[in-house]
Design an enzyme around this catalytic site. Structure first.
Site, PDB file in Angstrom:
ATOM      1  N   ARG A 131       0.884  -1.169   0.000  1.00  0.00           N
ATOM      2  CA  ARG A 131       0.000   0.000   0.000  1.00  0.00           C
ATOM      3  C   ARG A 131       0.915   1.211   0.000  1.00  0.00           C
ATOM      4  O   ARG A 131       1.447   1.598   1.039  1.00  0.00           O
ATOM      5  CB  ARG A 131      -0.923   0.016   1.223  1.00  0.00           C
ATOM      6  CG  ARG A 131      -1.682   1.330   1.334  1.00  0.00           C
ATOM      7  CD  ARG A 131      -2.769   1.326   2.372  1.00  0.00           C
ATOM      8  NE  ARG A 131      -3.937   0.604   1.911  1.00  0.00           N
ATOM      9  CZ  ARG A 131      -5.133   0.642   2.502  1.00  0.00           C
ATOM     10  NH1 ARG A 131      -5.305   1.393   3.584  1.00  0.00           N
ATOM     11  NH2 ARG A 131      -6.145  -0.050   2.023  1.00  0.00           N
ATOM     12  N   HIS A 173      -7.786   0.171  -6.317  1.00  0.00           N
ATOM     13  CA  HIS A 173      -7.895  -0.611  -5.087  1.00  0.00           C
ATOM     14  C   HIS A 173      -8.548  -1.963  -5.426  1.00  0.00           C
ATOM     15  O   HIS A 173      -9.681  -2.242  -5.028  1.00  0.00           O
ATOM     16  CB  HIS A 173      -8.731   0.165  -4.067  1.00  0.00           C
ATOM     17  CG  HIS A 173      -8.626  -0.344  -2.659  1.00  0.00           C
ATOM     18  ND1 HIS A 173      -7.765  -1.356  -2.278  1.00  0.00           N
ATOM     19  CD2 HIS A 173      -9.297   0.012  -1.514  1.00  0.00           C
ATOM     20  CE1 HIS A 173      -7.905  -1.590  -0.976  1.00  0.00           C
ATOM     21  NE2 HIS A 173      -8.817  -0.768  -0.498  1.00  0.00           N
ATOM     22  N   GLN A 207     -10.284  -4.415  -2.780  1.00  0.00           N
ATOM     23  CA  GLN A 207     -11.605  -4.013  -2.286  1.00  0.00           C
ATOM     24  C   GLN A 207     -12.705  -4.492  -3.239  1.00  0.00           C
ATOM     25  O   GLN A 207     -13.777  -4.908  -2.804  1.00  0.00           O
ATOM     26  CB  GLN A 207     -11.660  -2.481  -2.152  1.00  0.00           C
ATOM     27  CG  GLN A 207     -12.972  -1.971  -1.590  1.00  0.00           C
ATOM     28  CD  GLN A 207     -13.189  -2.370  -0.139  1.00  0.00           C
ATOM     29  OE1 GLN A 207     -12.307  -2.184   0.687  1.00  0.00           O
ATOM     30  NE2 GLN A 207     -14.344  -2.932   0.177  1.00  0.00           N
ATOM     31  N   ASP A 210     -17.525   6.746  -1.563  1.00  0.00           N
ATOM     32  CA  ASP A 210     -16.246   6.687  -0.842  1.00  0.00           C
ATOM     33  C   ASP A 210     -16.026   8.075  -0.244  1.00  0.00           C
ATOM     34  O   ASP A 210     -16.744   9.031  -0.577  1.00  0.00           O
ATOM     35  CB  ASP A 210     -15.131   6.309  -1.844  1.00  0.00           C
ATOM     36  CG  ASP A 210     -13.784   6.047  -1.184  1.00  0.00           C
ATOM     37  OD1 ASP A 210     -13.725   5.915   0.057  1.00  0.00           O
ATOM     38  OD2 ASP A 210     -12.773   5.976  -1.918  1.00  0.00           O
ATOM     39  N   CYS A 241     -16.358   1.271   0.911  1.00  0.00           N
ATOM     40  CA  CYS A 241     -15.159   0.492   1.266  1.00  0.00           C
ATOM     41  C   CYS A 241     -14.731   0.725   2.712  1.00  0.00           C
ATOM     42  O   CYS A 241     -14.026  -0.105   3.279  1.00  0.00           O
ATOM     43  CB  CYS A 241     -14.020   0.812   0.311  1.00  0.00           C
ATOM     44  SG  CYS A 241     -13.480   2.531   0.335  1.00  0.00           S
ATOM     45  N   ARG A 274     -13.364  -8.877   2.978  1.00  0.00           N
ATOM     46  CA  ARG A 274     -11.963  -8.648   2.590  1.00  0.00           C
ATOM     47  C   ARG A 274     -11.127  -9.862   2.971  1.00  0.00           C
ATOM     48  O   ARG A 274     -10.228 -10.282   2.238  1.00  0.00           O
ATOM     49  CB  ARG A 274     -11.417  -7.387   3.291  1.00  0.00           C
ATOM     50  CG  ARG A 274     -12.074  -6.066   2.895  1.00  0.00           C
ATOM     51  CD  ARG A 274     -11.719  -5.669   1.475  1.00  0.00           C
ATOM     52  NE  ARG A 274     -10.279  -5.567   1.267  1.00  0.00           N
ATOM     53  CZ  ARG A 274      -9.534  -4.502   1.581  1.00  0.00           C
ATOM     54  NH1 ARG A 274     -10.110  -3.416   2.046  1.00  0.00           N
ATOM     55  NH2 ARG A 274      -8.234  -4.491   1.365  1.00  0.00           N
TER      56      ARG A 274
HETATM   57  N1  NVA Z   1     -10.220   6.446  -1.569  1.00  0.00           N
HETATM   58  C1  NVA Z   1      -9.794   6.062  -0.240  1.00  0.00           C
HETATM   59  C2  NVA Z   1      -9.998   4.610  -0.025  1.00  0.00           C
HETATM   60  C3  NVA Z   1      -9.640   4.115   1.357  1.00  0.00           C
HETATM   61  C4  NVA Z   1      -9.788   2.641   1.520  1.00  0.00           C
HETATM   62  C5  NVA Z   1      -8.327   6.457  -0.059  1.00  0.00           C
HETATM   63  O1  NVA Z   1      -7.541   6.298  -0.996  1.00  0.00           O
HETATM   64  O2  NVA Z   1      -7.982   6.934   1.024  1.00  0.00           O
HETATM   65  N1   CP Z   2     -11.232  -0.305   2.692  1.00  0.00           N
HETATM   66  C1   CP Z   2      -9.962  -0.314   3.103  1.00  0.00           C
HETATM   67  O1   CP Z   2      -9.034  -0.574   2.335  1.00  0.00           O
HETATM   68  O2   CP Z   2      -9.795  -0.064   4.432  1.00  0.00           O
HETATM   69  P1   CP Z   2      -8.433   0.218   5.197  1.00  0.00           P
HETATM   70  O3   CP Z   2      -7.897   1.523   4.689  1.00  0.00           O
HETATM   71  O4   CP Z   2      -8.809   0.258   6.645  1.00  0.00           O
HETATM   72  O5   CP Z   2      -7.467  -0.904   4.889  1.00  0.00           O
END
Ligand code: NVA
Ligand code: CP
Length: 299
Positions: A103, A130, A133, A218, A258, A286
């Protein structure tokens, strides 16, 4: 050749569906108390330069449930965070572990890491996409409503990493995606061009939700965009998924997010905590979806 999971379209539609079906089976086996050691002695390295609750807990628990081990590597602790080249890190870490989950902020860094890795790479969220997800989301829809093929989904809010992956999912799983974003927050043009046959860019949130089967949103400010929070609150004020918006959708439509969520911003509390919301099952899935992914990549 080493298989990677960097975007949904790295895998064939059949393989994606096979992962979803396997995830549903693994969930049943887990609930029945069946133990599996399929990944005994295998190690997953998990590299995070952003926060996570679901992704970290699900991958780590998933490896435990499959008899393997997960290694949490925060960029604050490893040399990558102090400037060791991505290429060197990829060669070294992949020489010791069986799979690497990343990540990181830049999608390009995941591609570079994959180019130098001798083991499968999993994108656990980038600025572009992502895909993990979406495995959980597609599994959740299938569990509750059957196949998503031929259905219509509304994406409300930011044209961000999640929106891009929904565009890819529309092609892979055979649904239509209605997208409503404020001006200036549309998905990347390269995604619009590539997935144009599967999406409708709508003029507002109401028309995007008209008669749809699933409504998804989101956060308005993703990780790394915290400084834009106040501006985004103003720009996105007509893009909250509330009861009124849900009433445009089919009467049996469901809601997904998500998570993490901001009640009172992108979604009202009565929707996310209401009967149409599938968010808790979606989060739990997940775990099962990623176990199926790990078995696919390492099997
Ligand atoms: N769009 C959000 C998703 C978090 C799981 C982000 O990138 O922070
Ligand atoms: N939805 C998701 O990826 O959650 P986290 O950021 O908590 O891993």
């Amino acid at each position: 050749m080493t298989k990677h999971f960097i975007n949904l379209d790295d895998l064939s539609n059949d393989d994606l569906q096979q992962i979803i079906d396997q995830a549903i089976a693994l969930k049943k086996q887990h609930k029945a108390g069946e133990i599996s050691n399929t990944l005994k002695n295998k190690t997953l390295a998990m590299i995070f330069d952003k926060s996570s609750t679901r992704t970290r807990v699900s991958f780590e628990t998933g490896m435990t449930q499959l008899g393997g081990h997960a290694l949490f590597l925060s960029d604050k602790d490893i040399q990558l965070g102090r400037g060791e080249p991505i290429t060197d890190s990829a060669v070294v870490i992949s020489s010791m572990v069986d799979c690497i989950m990343l990540r990181v902020s830049s999608h390009a860094d995941i591609n570079t890491f994959a180019d130098y890795s001798s083991v499968p790479i999993i994108n656990a969220l980038s600025d572009e996409s992502h895909p993990c997800q979406l495995l959980a989301d597609m599994m959740t829809y299938q569990e509750h409503n059957g196949s998503i093929k031929g259905k219509t989904v509304a994406w409300i809010g930011d044209g961000n990493n999640m929106c891009h992956t929904y565009m890819q999912a529309a092609k892979a799983f055979g649904f239509t995606l209605n997208i409503a974003t404020p001006k200036g927050y549309e998905p990347d043009q390269s995604f619009v061009d590539q997935y144009t046959d599967y999406i409708n860019l709508c003029k507002d949130a109401n028309s995007a939700c008209n008669d749809v089967d699933l409504v998804v949103t989101d956060v308005w400010a993703s990780m790394g965009q915290e400084a834009e929070q106040k501006k985004r609150e103003l720009d996105f004020e007509d893009f909250q998924v509330d009861k009124n918006l849900m009433s445009q959708a089919k009467s049996d439509a469901v809601f997904m997010h998500c998570l993490p969520a901001h009640r009172g911003e992108e979604v009202s509390a009565d929707v996310i905590d209401g009967k149409q919301s599938l968010v808790w099952g979606e989060a739990e899935n997940r775990l099962h979806a990623q176990k199926a992914l790990l078995l696919y990549l390492l099997g």
